[in-house]
Design an enzyme around this catalytic site. Structure first.
Site, PDB file in Angstrom:
ATOM      1  N   HIS A 156     -13.740 -30.188  33.962  1.00  0.00           N
ATOM      2  CA  HIS A 156     -13.409 -28.925  34.611  1.00  0.00           C
ATOM      3  C   HIS A 156     -12.821 -29.112  36.003  1.00  0.00           C
ATOM      4  O   HIS A 156     -12.185 -28.197  36.534  1.00  0.00           O
ATOM      5  CB  HIS A 156     -14.656 -28.043  34.691  1.00  0.00           C
ATOM      6  CG  HIS A 156     -15.119 -27.549  33.357  1.00  0.00           C
ATOM      7  ND1 HIS A 156     -14.797 -26.302  32.866  1.00  0.00           N
ATOM      8  CD2 HIS A 156     -15.881 -28.138  32.386  1.00  0.00           C
ATOM      9  CE1 HIS A 156     -15.325 -26.140  31.672  1.00  0.00           C
ATOM     10  NE2 HIS A 156     -15.996 -27.232  31.355  1.00  0.00           N
ATOM     11  N   ASP A 363      -8.504 -28.159  43.502  1.00  0.00           N
ATOM     12  CA  ASP A 363      -9.363 -27.447  42.562  1.00  0.00           C
ATOM     13  C   ASP A 363      -8.895 -27.725  41.142  1.00  0.00           C
ATOM     14  O   ASP A 363      -7.684 -27.813  40.892  1.00  0.00           O
ATOM     15  CB  ASP A 363      -9.323 -25.937  42.821  1.00  0.00           C
ATOM     16  CG  ASP A 363     -10.678 -25.276  42.665  1.00  0.00           C
ATOM     17  OD1 ASP A 363     -11.531 -25.840  41.947  1.00  0.00           O
ATOM     18  OD2 ASP A 363     -10.894 -24.209  43.260  1.00  0.00           O
TER      19      ASP A 363
END
Length: 455
Positions: A156, A363
């Site tokens: 992720h 991110d």
């Protein structure tokens, strides 16, 4: 019929329909309800030695198997290697990484324990889906125990370039562990390329199409950008429109424009740079003074890790300095809240704002960017200002205003543009982004990954 086995660091048992459930949890639970199966992971509890047996409870056709960690396991596996080495390094903050060999040993030991627990519950045709950086060696531990099922792994967070990854002393073992999986999924194509670069240059793997061959192993790799359910988010954004907190926000704004940011309190989110950019906006565009407010919501996280205590002190100091300089009797420039809010309320905050400011330094995806867009009223949408280093930028760069979070003046200029953007341009950008969100929603992400793993 094959069952689905989900393995993640934490296990969430969410009541169906509860609006506070995050997108990933909803997606995983939907897959488990459809196929039946098991969700295995840590229950969030820390117990004293000796290691306690796992707990099992069932809801419909899902068995939740949860384990407590001992204090030593928590310190080594979770706080030590996962969040003291992998998290900062994978987010390109090697200056904050603190490698301790016993932490790495403890990290692998917890992965082995999780794999051993699974052996007593797995059937030969079950499909295993492993999530995130805490569990990189899990597949290899399963193989060493004789598990031959198809096992997929989804990361992720970002996957760093080889030069950054190699700062972790155990980098080769880690990537070799990833090669025990049948399918390795990443958020973006850049992450895929970084993995291919490492395996071909440093492990001698052969890359053919969407496959990496290492010895007798063939590992399929691909980008699977995680999405949201935009219609569900739209509905959530309207649920709290008459709530007291939202009324209080409107009353405090007194018809000023609102820039909103929501992030976990984390050094990867670019929070200091964001505050500096807002101050730069006030300095370089004086027409906005007294007419726009930045609301930053940053719930605390990992408060027992030194780097997180430090960023909290820095953020409080920066907000205090800026407010001390610019505050007027009827206006406070930055409202910084170090607390959590219900998800429905956050979506309502998004809906009434004119700008969504999402500017992480790095991110994996950043679902806040997608939730912000989905929360907007189609007739008068706000503008998303997005970091080029968020995974979401790969999909949303044509509809958002893209910024480099290290360029304070550039972010200030983009904020000025967003605050002054005509309605027609805002609508065009919103419609373009909504088309992307609907096309690549959460169900598409889940089904693509599981179909590729099962094929």
């Amino acid at each position: 019929m094959s069952r689905l086995i989900v393995v993640s660091n934490r296990v969430a048992s969410i009541t169906e329909g509860k609006s506070s459930a995050g997108g990933l949890v909803v997606g995983v639970l939907d897959a488990l309800r459809g196929m039946g199966g098991i969700w295995l992971g840590w229950n969030g509890e820390i117990e004293t030695d000796p290691v306690q047996p796992p707990l099992t409870h069932s809801e419909k056709n899902i068995d939740f198997i949860t384990v407590a960690l001992t204090q030593r396991e928590y310190d080594q596996y979770y706080r030590g290697f996962s969040n003291g080495v992998l998290w900062p390094t994978f987010h390109y903050r090697i200056d904050l990484s603190r490698y301790i060999r016993r932490d790495y040993s403890g990290y692998r030991a917890v992965n082995r324990r999780f794999a051993q627990i699974l052996t007593s519950s797995i059937a030969s045709d079950d499909i295993i889906w492993v999530h995130d950086y805490h569990l990189i060696p899990f597949g290899q531990a399963c193989r060493s125990l004789g598990i031959k099922n198809k096992i997929g792994f989804f990361l992720h967070i970002p996957f760093p370039s080889p030069s950054v990854l190699r700062t972790i002393p155990s980098h080769q073992e880690l990537v070799e562990s990833m090669c025990a999986y049948d399918l390795v999924g990443f958020q973006t194509q850049s992450d895929v390329q970084a993995f291919i670069d490492y395996t071909t240059r440093h492990l001698g793997a052969i890359h053919i199409g969407d496959t990496v061959r290492l010895g007798d192993r063939s590992i399929k790799v691909g980008a699977y950008p995680i999405g949201i359910q935009p219609e569900q988010i739209r509905t959530l954004s309207k649920e709290s429109r008459h709530s007291k907190p939202l009324d209080a926000l409107r009353e405090g704004l007194q018809h000023r424009k609102l820039i909103v940011s929501v992030d976990r309190l984390d050094y990867s989110k670019g929070l200091i740079e964001r505050f500096d950019a807002f101050e730069c906006l006030l300095e370089s565009s004086p027409q906005h003074r007294g007419k726009v407010t930045l609301v930053q919501i940053a719930p605390p996280s990992r408060q027992d890790v030194q780097g997180y205590r430090q960023i909290r002190r820095q953020l409080e100091s920066t907000a205090g300095r800026i407010n001390g300089k610019w505050t007027e009797l009827s206006w406070t420039p930055i409202r910084y809240m170090n607390r959590s809010y219900e998800r429905t309320l956050l979506m309502s905050f998004f809906r009434v704002s004119q700008v969504g400011l999402v500017t992480p330094l790095r991110d994996g995806m950043n679902l806040v960017a997608k939730e912000y867009v989905a929360s907007q009223p189609a007739e008068d949408p706000g503008v998303l200002v997005l970091s080029e280093f968020a995974g979401a930028a790969a999909e949303m760069h044509e509809g958002a205003l893209m910024v480099n979070p290290y360029d304070v003046q550039g972010m200030a200029d983009s904020l000025d543009r967003a605050l002054n953007m005509p309605l027609e341009e805002r609508k065009q950008r919103y419609e373009h982004l909504m088309g992307i969100l609907k096309k690549n929603n959460l169900s598409v992400w889940r089904d693509r990954f599981l179909n590729d793993l099962g094929s």
